[in-house]
Design an enzyme around this catalytic site. Structure first.
Site, mmCIF file in Angstrom:
data_model
loop_
_atom_site.group_PDB
_atom_site.id
_atom_site.type_symbol
_atom_site.label_atom_id
_atom_site.label_comp_id
_atom_site.label_asym_id
_atom_site.label_seq_id
_atom_site.Cartn_x
_atom_site.Cartn_y
_atom_site.Cartn_z
ATOM 1 N N ASP A 152 0.746 -1.195 0.035
ATOM 2 C CA ASP A 152 0.066 0.074 0.057
ATOM 3 C C ASP A 152 0.845 1.255 -0.008
ATOM 4 O OD1 ASP A 152 -2.607 1.261 0.109
ATOM 5 O OD2 ASP A 152 -1.856 1.855 2.130
ATOM 6 N N HIS B 27 -1.797 3.819 -1.239
ATOM 7 C CA HIS B 27 -1.617 4.377 0.216
ATOM 8 C C HIS B 27 -3.117 4.798 0.496
ATOM 9 C CE1 HIS B 27 1.179 6.337 3.149
ATOM 10 N NE2 HIS B 27 0.227 5.850 3.961
HETATM 11 P P1 NAD Z 1 2.748 2.681 16.774
HETATM 12 O O1 NAD Z 1 3.602 3.483 17.014
HETATM 13 O O2 NAD Z 1 1.652 2.358 17.566
HETATM 14 O O3 NAD Z 1 3.408 1.311 16.486
HETATM 15 C C1 NAD Z 1 4.717 1.129 15.794
HETATM 16 C C2 NAD Z 1 5.194 0.006 16.555
HETATM 17 O O4 NAD Z 1 6.589 -0.255 15.612
HETATM 18 C C3 NAD Z 1 5.985 0.134 18.284
HETATM 19 O O5 NAD Z 1 5.368 -0.919 18.753
HETATM 20 C C4 NAD Z 1 7.180 0.205 18.003
HETATM 21 O O6 NAD Z 1 7.997 -0.436 19.192
HETATM 22 C C5 NAD Z 1 7.620 -0.530 16.947
HETATM 23 N N1 NAD Z 1 8.882 -0.566 16.349
HETATM 24 C C6 NAD Z 1 9.700 0.521 16.468
HETATM 25 N N2 NAD Z 1 10.892 0.169 15.867
HETATM 26 C C7 NAD Z 1 10.827 -1.114 15.501
HETATM 27 C C8 NAD Z 1 11.568 -1.729 14.794
HETATM 28 N N3 NAD Z 1 13.050 -1.482 14.532
HETATM 29 N N4 NAD Z 1 11.121 -3.026 14.350
HETATM 30 C C9 NAD Z 1 10.284 -3.772 14.854
HETATM 31 N N5 NAD Z 1 9.277 -2.696 15.396
HETATM 32 C C10 NAD Z 1 9.513 -1.555 15.472
HETATM 33 O O7 NAD Z 1 2.260 3.053 15.219
HETATM 34 P P2 NAD Z 1 0.888 2.481 14.301
HETATM 35 O O8 NAD Z 1 -0.134 3.463 14.482
HETATM 36 O O9 NAD Z 1 0.876 1.136 14.599
HETATM 37 O O10 NAD Z 1 1.658 2.910 12.953
HETATM 38 C C11 NAD Z 1 2.525 1.878 12.554
HETATM 39 C C12 NAD Z 1 2.915 2.417 11.055
HETATM 40 O O11 NAD Z 1 1.951 2.533 10.141
HETATM 41 C C13 NAD Z 1 3.241 3.918 11.018
HETATM 42 O O12 NAD Z 1 4.592 4.257 11.469
HETATM 43 C C14 NAD Z 1 3.113 4.450 9.668
HETATM 44 O O13 NAD Z 1 4.229 4.329 8.864
HETATM 45 C C15 NAD Z 1 1.934 3.152 8.961
HETATM 46 N N6 NAD Z 1 0.731 3.959 8.645
HETATM 47 C C16 NAD Z 1 0.405 3.529 7.328
HETATM 48 C C17 NAD Z 1 -0.796 3.908 7.137
HETATM 49 C C18 NAD Z 1 -1.686 3.836 5.642
HETATM 50 O O14 NAD Z 1 -2.663 4.478 5.264
HETATM 51 N N7 NAD Z 1 -1.095 2.960 4.659
HETATM 52 C C19 NAD Z 1 -1.742 4.715 7.891
HETATM 53 C C20 NAD Z 1 -1.270 4.969 9.231
HETATM 54 C C21 NAD Z 1 -0.227 4.644 9.514
#
Ligand code: NAD
Length: 331
Positions: free
Chosen positions: A258, A295
């Site tokens: 995505d 996206h």
């Molecule tokens: P979040 O902050 O709740 O969770 C992120 C998790 O990743 C945390 O638990 C953190 O400890 C972990 N993390 C950090 N470094 C890491 C590593 N090296 N290896 C493994 N895990 C690691 O964030 P979320 O709300 O769950 O969002 C996650 C990601 O999704 C965002 O950073 C964003 O890039 C992406 N996102 C995409 C869309 C979309 O429309 N496609 C929308 C929203 C968010």
């Protein structure tokens, strides 16, 4: 207070205009992306509201700041695209929407898995052509398969919950294990072990210098032959040419994206009248076992309403001197 929104689509305008807001808040919706050239559209705007593919590099922030902007309100959770050091230097506050609907992204992730596994796009095209044959459409049961979740924050946890519901064995990698995910019966392992034991690997960690190209030639080699990789997080988590080679050799069985490392000049635009200039994306689009969405994982009514609600609350709180959901350099 004038708020200029960049990269707005009709659904953004609808969700913001549906919300009650004080008369002193003047909304200016701009369709173009924020760039050095379009920054001038935010002249006299105290607040600039930006999305994920807007350019928030130091030169753009400097231009906004010189034109009177004091707050950057991100309509996203991710903030890897803003130069926080430059924002701090210029005295620009930055706020974001930490969570709007983790379910939206988790459910889209599952949609990609099901569509790839059961060859839904091929089946859809075939039946519309009057071809009701089943050759090449064999899938696999999800029950008892092993799913690796990389990053188990809000979205990863929602995804793990759904996959546990399918009867999958859930493995996880995250420097900070989530008790909610452990309670599902998921097992936290080292990244290499998660990659090696999973038939499906799904990325849900943020993009940081540590996670850039987390999926590369070496990590792909650790994955099982024929396995499925899904990325709904950020494009640069994946080294795309390495993934293309793994698809060509058959080592990678399926790919669902995505997000794409070079999406900024492509996604959210209708470019169907023009030749595609990105040869790497063009190659990816030739594989029958690849699905790319532009996206759209966040794009549910509930998520849009929550993005608009939190963004306006963030702006009001900042205007009242009690900022919330601030993004700081050290976070
Ligand atoms: P979040 O902050 O709740 O969770 C992120 C998790 O990743 C945390 O638990 C953190 O400890 C972990 N993390 C950090 N470094 C890491 C590593 N090296 N290896 C493994 N895990 C690691 O964030 P979320 O709300 O769950 O969002 C996650 C990601 O999704 C965002 O950073 C964003 O890039 C992406 N996102 C995409 C869309 C979309 O429309 N496609 C929308 C929203 C968010």
């Amino acid at each position: 207070m004038r708020i200029t929104f960049f990269s707005t689509q009709s659904y953004d305008r609808e969700s913001f205009l549906a919300l009650p807001h004080p008369p002193e808040m003047e909304f200016v919706f701009q369709q173009p992306k924020l760039t050095l050239d379009t920054a001038v559209l935010a002249a006299k705007s105290e607040v600039v509201c930006a999305f994920i593919n807007d350019d928030l590099s130091a030169p753009v922030l400097e231009k906004l700041s010189a034109n009177g902007t004091r707050l950057i309100a991100l309509r996203s959770a991710g903030y890897n695209h803003i130069d926080l050091a430059a924002a701090a230097r210029l005295g620009l506050a930055v706020v974001r929407v930490p969570a709007y609907s983790p379910h939206a992204i988790a459910e889209h992730t599952v949609a990609l898995i099901l569509a790839l596994n059961r060859h839904l796009t091929r089946a859809y095209n075939r039946t519309r052509e009057g071809d009701f044959s089943l050759r090449g459409l064999t899938g696999f049961d999800l029950v008892n398969k092993t799913v690796g979740v990389i990053g188990t924050g809000q979205i990863g946890a929602a995804f793990a919950r759904i996959m546990a519901g399918f009867g999958c064995r859930v493995l996880a990698y995250d420097p900070y294990p989530n008790p909610e995910v452990e309670a599902l019966g998921a097992q936290y392992l080292a990244l290499d072990d998660v990659l090696a034991q999973s038939q499906i690997v799904s990325l849900h960690c943020p993009l940081t210098p540590d996670t850039q190209h987390l999926i590369n030639v070496e990590s792909l080699q650790r994955m099982q032959r024929g396995s499925m990789l899904i990325n709904t997080s950020r494009g640069a988590l994946v080294d795309t040419p390495a993934v293309i080679n793994a698809l060509k050799s058959g080592h990678l069985g399926y790919l669902g994206l995505d997000v794409y490392e070079e999406e900024a000049d492509l996604f959210f635009e209708d470019l169907s009248d023009f030749p595609l200039q990105d040869d790497i994306l063009a190659r990816l689009l030739t594989f029958p076992n690849v699905i790319i969405t532009a996206h759209q994982a966040f794009l549910t009514r509930e998520a849009l309403d929550a993005i608009a609600g939190t963004t306006l609350a963030n702006i009001s709180a900042w205007a009242e001197g009690k900022p919330q959901n601030l993004v700081r350099l050290e976070t």
